[in-house]
Write a protein that holds these residues in place. Structure first.
Motif, PDB file in Angstrom:
ATOM      1  N   GLY A 173      17.077  -2.874 -73.015  1.00 54.45           N
ATOM      2  CA  GLY A 173      18.537  -3.015 -72.966  1.00 54.45           C
ATOM      3  C   GLY A 173      19.284  -1.906 -73.695  1.00 54.45           C
ATOM      4  N   PRO A 174      18.971  -1.662 -74.965  1.00 58.18           N
ATOM      5  CA  PRO A 174      19.664  -0.587 -75.680  1.00 58.18           C
ATOM      6  C   PRO A 174      19.371   0.784 -75.053  1.00 58.18           C
ATOM      7  CG  PRO A 174      18.556  -2.084 -77.203  1.00 58.18           C
ATOM      8  CD  PRO A 174      18.080  -2.434 -75.834  1.00 58.18           C
ATOM      9  N   GLY A 175      20.402   1.532 -74.815  1.00 61.65           N
ATOM     10  CA  GLY A 175      20.212   2.877 -74.266  1.00 61.65           C
ATOM     11  C   GLY A 175      20.172   2.949 -72.750  1.00 61.65           C
ATOM     12  N   ASN A 176      20.197   1.815 -72.076  1.00 62.33           N
ATOM     13  CA  ASN A 176      20.212   1.798 -70.609  1.00 62.33           C
ATOM     14  C   ASN A 176      21.349   0.904 -70.125  1.00 62.33           C
ATOM     15  OD1 ASN A 176      17.709   3.346 -69.995  1.00 62.33           O
ATOM     16  ND2 ASN A 176      16.720   1.664 -71.074  1.00 62.33           N
ATOM     17  N   LYS A 177      22.181   1.442 -69.245  1.00 65.53           N
ATOM     18  CA  LYS A 177      23.323   0.669 -68.758  1.00 65.53           C
ATOM     19  C   LYS A 177      23.094   0.085 -67.363  1.00 65.53           C
ATOM     20  CE  LYS A 177      26.979   2.952 -71.412  1.00 65.53           C
ATOM     21  NZ  LYS A 177      28.280   3.671 -71.325  1.00 65.53           N
ATOM     22  N   ARG A 178      22.279   0.759 -66.545  1.00 63.43           N
ATOM     23  CA  ARG A 178      22.066   0.310 -65.179  1.00 63.43           C
ATOM     24  C   ARG A 178      20.598  -0.113 -65.025  1.00 63.43           C
ATOM     25  NH1 ARG A 178      25.992   1.560 -61.682  1.00 63.43           N
ATOM     26  NH2 ARG A 178      24.556   1.595 -59.910  1.00 63.43           N
ATOM     27  N   ILE A 179      20.403  -1.410 -64.823  1.00 59.65           N
ATOM     28  CA  ILE A 179      19.058  -1.967 -64.740  1.00 59.65           C
ATOM     29  C   ILE A 179      18.872  -2.632 -63.381  1.00 59.65           C
ATOM     30  CG2 ILE A 179      17.424  -3.617 -65.744  1.00 59.65           C
ATOM     31  CD1 ILE A 179      18.985  -3.301 -68.395  1.00 59.65           C
ATOM     32  N   ALA A 180      17.829  -2.232 -62.669  1.00 62.70           N
ATOM     33  CA  ALA A 180      17.487  -2.848 -61.395  1.00 62.70           C
ATOM     34  C   ALA A 180      16.296  -3.778 -61.609  1.00 62.70           C
ATOM     35  CB  ALA A 180      17.148  -1.793 -60.348  1.00 62.70           C
ATOM     36  N   PHE A 181      16.243  -4.855 -60.838  1.00 65.11           N
ATOM     37  CA  PHE A 181      15.194  -5.862 -61.021  1.00 65.11           C
ATOM     38  C   PHE A 181      14.447  -6.111 -59.720  1.00 65.11           C
ATOM     39  CE2 PHE A 181      13.712 -10.226 -60.568  1.00 65.11           C
ATOM     40  CZ  PHE A 181      12.961 -10.406 -61.725  1.00 65.11           C
ATOM     41  N   ILE A 182      13.118  -6.258 -59.831  1.00 59.75           N
ATOM     42  CA  ILE A 182      12.319  -6.703 -58.704  1.00 59.75           C
ATOM     43  C   ILE A 182      11.311  -7.726 -59.204  1.00 59.75           C
ATOM     44  CG2 ILE A 182      10.726  -4.721 -58.928  1.00 59.75           C
ATOM     45  CD1 ILE A 182      10.288  -5.007 -55.842  1.00 59.75           C
ATOM     46  N   GLY A 183      11.253  -8.864 -58.521  1.00 65.89           N
ATOM     47  CA  GLY A 183      10.318  -9.916 -58.912  1.00 65.89           C
ATOM     48  C   GLY A 183       9.994 -10.783 -57.724  1.00 65.89           C
ATOM     49  N   GLY A 184       8.786 -11.333 -57.725  1.00 66.43           N
ATOM     50  CA  GLY A 184       8.407 -12.235 -56.647  1.00 66.43           C
ATOM     51  C   GLY A 184       9.335 -13.441 -56.585  1.00 66.43           C
ATOM     52  N   ASP A 185       9.582 -13.921 -55.384  1.00 70.16           N
ATOM     53  CA  ASP A 185      10.512 -15.024 -55.176  1.00 70.16           C
ATOM     54  C   ASP A 185       9.822 -16.349 -55.521  1.00 70.16           C
ATOM     55  OD1 ASP A 185      12.653 -16.551 -54.475  1.00 70.16           O
ATOM     56  OD2 ASP A 185      12.533 -16.173 -52.316  1.00 70.16           O
ATOM     57  N   TYR A 186       9.690 -16.596 -56.825  1.00 65.31           N
ATOM     58  CA  TYR A 186       9.016 -17.822 -57.267  1.00 65.31           C
ATOM     59  C   TYR A 186       9.555 -18.215 -58.644  1.00 65.31           C
ATOM     60  CZ  TYR A 186       5.977 -15.625 -60.770  1.00 65.31           C
ATOM     61  OH  TYR A 186       5.497 -14.987 -61.885  1.00 65.31           O
ATOM     62  N   GLU A 187       9.093 -19.351 -59.126  1.00 63.66           N
ATOM     63  CA  GLU A 187       9.613 -20.001 -60.333  1.00 63.66           C
ATOM     64  C   GLU A 187       9.793 -19.082 -61.533  1.00 63.66           C
ATOM     65  OE1 GLU A 187      10.669 -22.876 -63.242  1.00 63.66           O
ATOM     66  OE2 GLU A 187      10.607 -23.141 -61.060  1.00 63.66           O
ATOM     67  N   ALA A 188       8.712 -18.491 -62.021  1.00 61.50           N
ATOM     68  CA  ALA A 188       8.767 -17.755 -63.290  1.00 61.50           C
ATOM     69  C   ALA A 188       9.672 -16.530 -63.223  1.00 61.50           C
ATOM     70  CB  ALA A 188       7.366 -17.346 -63.735  1.00 61.50           C
ATOM     71  N   ALA A 189       9.684 -15.831 -62.084  1.00 60.92           N
ATOM     72  CA  ALA A 189      10.515 -14.633 -61.967  1.00 60.92           C
ATOM     73  C   ALA A 189      11.998 -14.980 -62.018  1.00 60.92           C
ATOM     74  CB  ALA A 189      10.189 -13.888 -60.674  1.00 60.92           C
ATOM     75  N   HIS A 190      12.402 -16.046 -61.340  1.00 64.93           N
ATOM     76  CA  HIS A 190      13.811 -16.457 -61.378  1.00 64.93           C
ATOM     77  C   HIS A 190      14.214 -16.874 -62.789  1.00 64.93           C
ATOM     78  CE1 HIS A 190      15.035 -16.296 -57.142  1.00 64.93           C
ATOM     79  NE2 HIS A 190      13.793 -16.635 -56.848  1.00 64.93           N
ATOM     80  N   GLN A 191      13.348 -17.628 -63.452  1.00 66.81           N
ATOM     81  CA  GLN A 191      13.637 -18.027 -64.825  1.00 66.81           C
ATOM     82  C   GLN A 191      13.658 -16.812 -65.758  1.00 66.81           C
ATOM     83  OE1 GLN A 191      14.088 -21.430 -66.256  1.00 66.81           O
ATOM     84  NE2 GLN A 191      14.731 -21.557 -64.123  1.00 66.81           N
ATOM     85  N   GLY A 192      12.714 -15.880 -65.525  1.00 61.77           N
ATOM     86  CA  GLY A 192      12.641 -14.686 -66.363  1.00 61.77           C
ATOM     87  C   GLY A 192      13.902 -13.850 -66.297  1.00 61.77           C
ATOM     88  N   LEU A 193      14.429 -13.637 -65.077  1.00 58.70           N
ATOM     89  CA  LEU A 193      15.643 -12.837 -64.939  1.00 58.70           C
ATOM     90  C   LEU A 193      16.835 -13.546 -65.572  1.00 58.70           C
ATOM     91  CD1 LEU A 193      17.083 -10.342 -63.929  1.00 58.70           C
ATOM     92  CD2 LEU A 193      17.405 -11.483 -61.719  1.00 58.70           C
ATOM     93  N   LYS A 194      16.900 -14.853 -65.423  1.00 64.54           N
ATOM     94  CA  LYS A 194      18.005 -15.612 -66.015  1.00 64.54           C
ATOM     95  C   LYS A 194      18.070 -15.385 -67.525  1.00 64.54           C
ATOM     96  CE  LYS A 194      19.523 -20.377 -66.913  1.00 64.54           C
ATOM     97  NZ  LYS A 194      19.556 -20.192 -68.377  1.00 64.54           N
ATOM     98  N   TYR A 195      16.943 -15.548 -68.198  1.00 63.99           N
ATOM     99  CA  TYR A 195      16.942 -15.415 -69.656  1.00 63.99           C
ATOM    100  C   TYR A 195      17.029 -13.955 -70.088  1.00 63.99           C
ATOM    101  CZ  TYR A 195      16.058 -20.383 -70.077  1.00 63.99           C
ATOM    102  OH  TYR A 195      16.193 -21.755 -70.021  1.00 63.99           O
ATOM    103  N   PHE A 196      16.567 -13.043 -69.244  1.00 63.38           N
ATOM    104  CA  PHE A 196      16.744 -11.616 -69.518  1.00 63.38           C
ATOM    105  C   PHE A 196      18.222 -11.274 -69.539  1.00 63.38           C
ATOM    106  CE2 PHE A 196      17.480  -7.337 -67.874  1.00 63.38           C
ATOM    107  CZ  PHE A 196      16.710  -6.565 -68.725  1.00 63.38           C
ATOM    108  N   LYS A 197      18.966 -11.733 -68.545  1.00 65.99           N
ATOM    109  CA  LYS A 197      20.403 -11.458 -68.483  1.00 65.99           C
ATOM    110  C   LYS A 197      21.135 -12.055 -69.686  1.00 65.99           C
ATOM    111  CE  LYS A 197      20.995 -11.141 -63.432  1.00 65.99           C
ATOM    112  NZ  LYS A 197      21.584 -11.810 -62.240  1.00 65.99           N
TER     113      LYS A 197
END
Length: 313
Positions: A173-197
């Motif tokens: 996060g620090p030092g980067n303003k534009r972050i792109a995400f790719i993750g498999g369409d399944y439980e853990a990836a959706h939860q992971g991105l939510k808490y990452f944001k």
């Protein structure tokens, strides 16, 4: 919080959790299985031997079997041998449900070990709750397993997806303003991105996720996802791919300059490193779950040597 301090805390908390759950399991065994000395203690393992997690699942089964062999060679538990029964859930939640129910109702297992995928882990945990059987999760780590879906019979020895998502946000996060995400369409990836944001806002309010890609598990062609991610001009790509999916993404991303034109951060497992070998790109920001080579102690060193000797791995 400093990322190195955060990582240290994560490791210490994970270690404490592992020790505590192991002690609890041992206590349960000693108090609840003192009878029926002639019967083996059955351990049911529903895992994902087919699909993108196959390499992980094979290592998981081999590790559990080696531990059981060693316990049995030492006289077992309370004089009783342990027996491992394995089922292949193929990363399919419905199979996780049916196999786990069969292990309990027909095979009469005493304890359960969880699968690889978090979606399957949720169903295995639900069946364990229904039948009041202790289940130990060793790989799936969707936060929901130990929060909204928690029950007294589920334990885990892996860091929660919340911990991993926050650690990744603190790292990139620090030092980067534009972050792109790719993750498999399944439980853990959706939860992971939510808490990452959620945590990204705290470590860098100016940063934002500018693109999201959700390929299905087992996706063979990443070209459209790669071009979409790169067109968003990210400072860094956060990958929640793993297993065969991560391997495919890495191999297909190289011709597009993914690893030279931008930074990439990803959860990585030892089996991924072994499979990619020299094809693993330099500079990848890797997050790993307590790999054996980072855990000090004679017991770990000895077990690793025995594992390699038995499985040539």
């Amino acid at each position: 919080m400093d990322i190195h301090r955060f990582a240290s805390l994560l490791r210490s908390r994970a270690a404490a959790l592992a020790i505590g759950t192991a002690a609890l399991l041992a206590s349960t065994l000693l108090s609840g299985l003192a009878s029926a000395q002639d019967k083996p203690i059955k351990v049911g393992l529903t895992t994902d031997l087919t699909g993108i997690a196959a390499a992980y699942a094979r290592s998981q089964v081999n590790g559990v079997q080696l531990a059981i062999d060693q316990i049995n060679a030492g006289g077992g538990l309370l004089g009783r041998k342990l027996e491992l029964l394995v089922r292949d859930s193929q990363l399919k939640p419905d199979l996780g449900t049916s196999h786990t129910r069969d292990l309990i109702s027909r095979e009469q297992v005493d304890f359960l070990v969880g699968p690889d995928g978090s979606a399957v882990g949720m169903t295995v945990s639900a069946v364990a709750k229904q039948y009041k059987k202790v289940v130990m999760m060793t790989i799936p780590n969707s936060p929901r397993i130990t929060t909204e879906a928690f029950h007294p019979y589920v334990f885990t020895v892996v860091p929660s997806g919340v911990m991993e998502a926050r650690a990744m946000a603190a790292a990139i996060g620090p030092g980067n303003k534009r972050i792109a995400f790719i993750g498999g369409d399944y439980e853990a990836a959706h939860q992971g991105l939510k808490y990452f944001k959620d945590w990204l806002v705290k470590v860098n309010p100016q940063a934002q996720v500018v693109a999201e890609a959700w390929p299905k598990l087992g996706e063979p062609d990443y070209s459209s996802y790669i071009t979409s991610l790169m067109s968003s001009k990210p400072d860094v790509i956060f990958s929640y791919l793993w297993g065969a999916d991560l391997i495919g993404f890495v191999k297909q991303g190289k011709p597009y300059g993914v690893f030279t034109k931008t930074k990439v951060a990803s959860l990585v497992f030892l089996d991924d490193l072994k499979a990619l070998g020299d094809e693993m790109p330099d500079g990848l920001i890797a997050q790993m779950r307590a790999p054996f080579f980072s855990i000090e102690g004679d017991r770990m060193s000895k077990f690793t040597e025995q594992f390699r000797a038995k499985y040539n791995d």
